[in-house]
Design a protein around this motif. Structure first.
Motif, PDB file in Angstrom:
ATOM      1  N   SER A  61      35.304  40.755  37.780  1.00 42.87           N
ATOM      2  CA  SER A  61      36.822  40.082  39.036  1.00 42.87           C
ATOM      3  C   SER A  61      37.299  40.503  39.266  1.00 42.87           C
ATOM      4  CB  SER A  61      36.542  38.961  37.735  1.00 42.87           C
ATOM      5  OG  SER A  61      37.465  37.978  38.114  1.00 42.87           O
TER       6      SER A  61
ATOM      7  N   ASP B 153      41.790  35.830  44.952  1.00 41.63           N
ATOM      8  CA  ASP B 153      40.259  36.290  43.700  1.00 41.63           C
ATOM      9  C   ASP B 153      39.199  36.469  44.643  1.00 41.63           C
ATOM     10  OD1 ASP B 153      41.561  34.035  40.528  1.00 41.63           O
ATOM     11  OD2 ASP B 153      41.828  35.680  41.576  1.00 41.63           O
TER      12      ASP B 153
ATOM     13  N   SER C 285      28.268  41.478  37.026  1.00 43.54           N
ATOM     14  CA  SER C 285      29.420  40.984  37.515  1.00 43.54           C
ATOM     15  C   SER C 285      30.561  41.573  36.931  1.00 43.54           C
ATOM     16  CB  SER C 285      29.467  39.028  36.484  1.00 43.54           C
ATOM     17  OG  SER C 285      28.385  38.192  37.320  1.00 43.54           O
TER      18      SER C 285
ATOM     19  N   GLN D 186      35.671  36.996  43.321  1.00 40.61           N
ATOM     20  CA  GLN D 186      34.272  36.869  42.711  1.00 40.61           C
ATOM     21  C   GLN D 186      32.969  37.507  42.697  1.00 40.61           C
ATOM     22  OE1 GLN D 186      34.218  36.239  38.693  1.00 40.61           O
ATOM     23  NE2 GLN D 186      32.206  36.669  38.631  1.00 40.61           N
TER      24      GLN D 186
END
Length: 122
Positions: free
Chosen positions: A19, A80, A17, A82
């Motif tokens: 961000s 943002d 992952s 993610q």
């Protein structure tokens, strides 16, 4: 003039992952739609995700649906992204953008960041 600045990203293994955050440098654009696009060398800039001014409406490109989530904080002027379950093909330069009209077209967005490189190793 760069109106927004992307923060985050970098190198991650496939399945991991990352961000991203986009902060305003000249204006909060709190009443504007915001979006993320990405671009690989020699390719067209591709729509990733968009969010309307209130944050209540979102949309995603087919290749990232179910894996990426866009959100915004109008008090801070940030947007943002993610990114989960990353794949090697997600390797791109990612750009944030703001515009008066919500949608998936580049033409909707007049204000852009300078881009940040994300690399997903396979």
């Amino acid at each position: 003039q760069v109106h927004m600045v992307e923060i985050g990203g970098g190198l991650v293994q496939a399945g991991g992952s990352l961000s991203l955050s986009c902060a305003p440098s000249t204006h909060t654009f709190s009443t504007y739609a915001k979006a993320w696009f990405r671009q690989a060398p020699g390719k067209e800039r591709e729509f990733v995700a968009a969010i309307n001014w209130s944050g209540k409406i979102t949309s995603y490109g087919d290749s990232v649906k179910g894996r990426f989530t866009i959100s915004r904080d109008n008090a801070k002027g940030t947007v943002d992204l993610q990114m989960n379950s990353l794949k090697h093909e997600d390797t791109d330069v990612y750009y944030c953008a703001a515009g008066k009209f919500y949608g998936s077209s580049r033409a909707n967005y007049n204000y852009w960041g300078q881009g940040t490189q994300d690399t997903v190793s396979s």
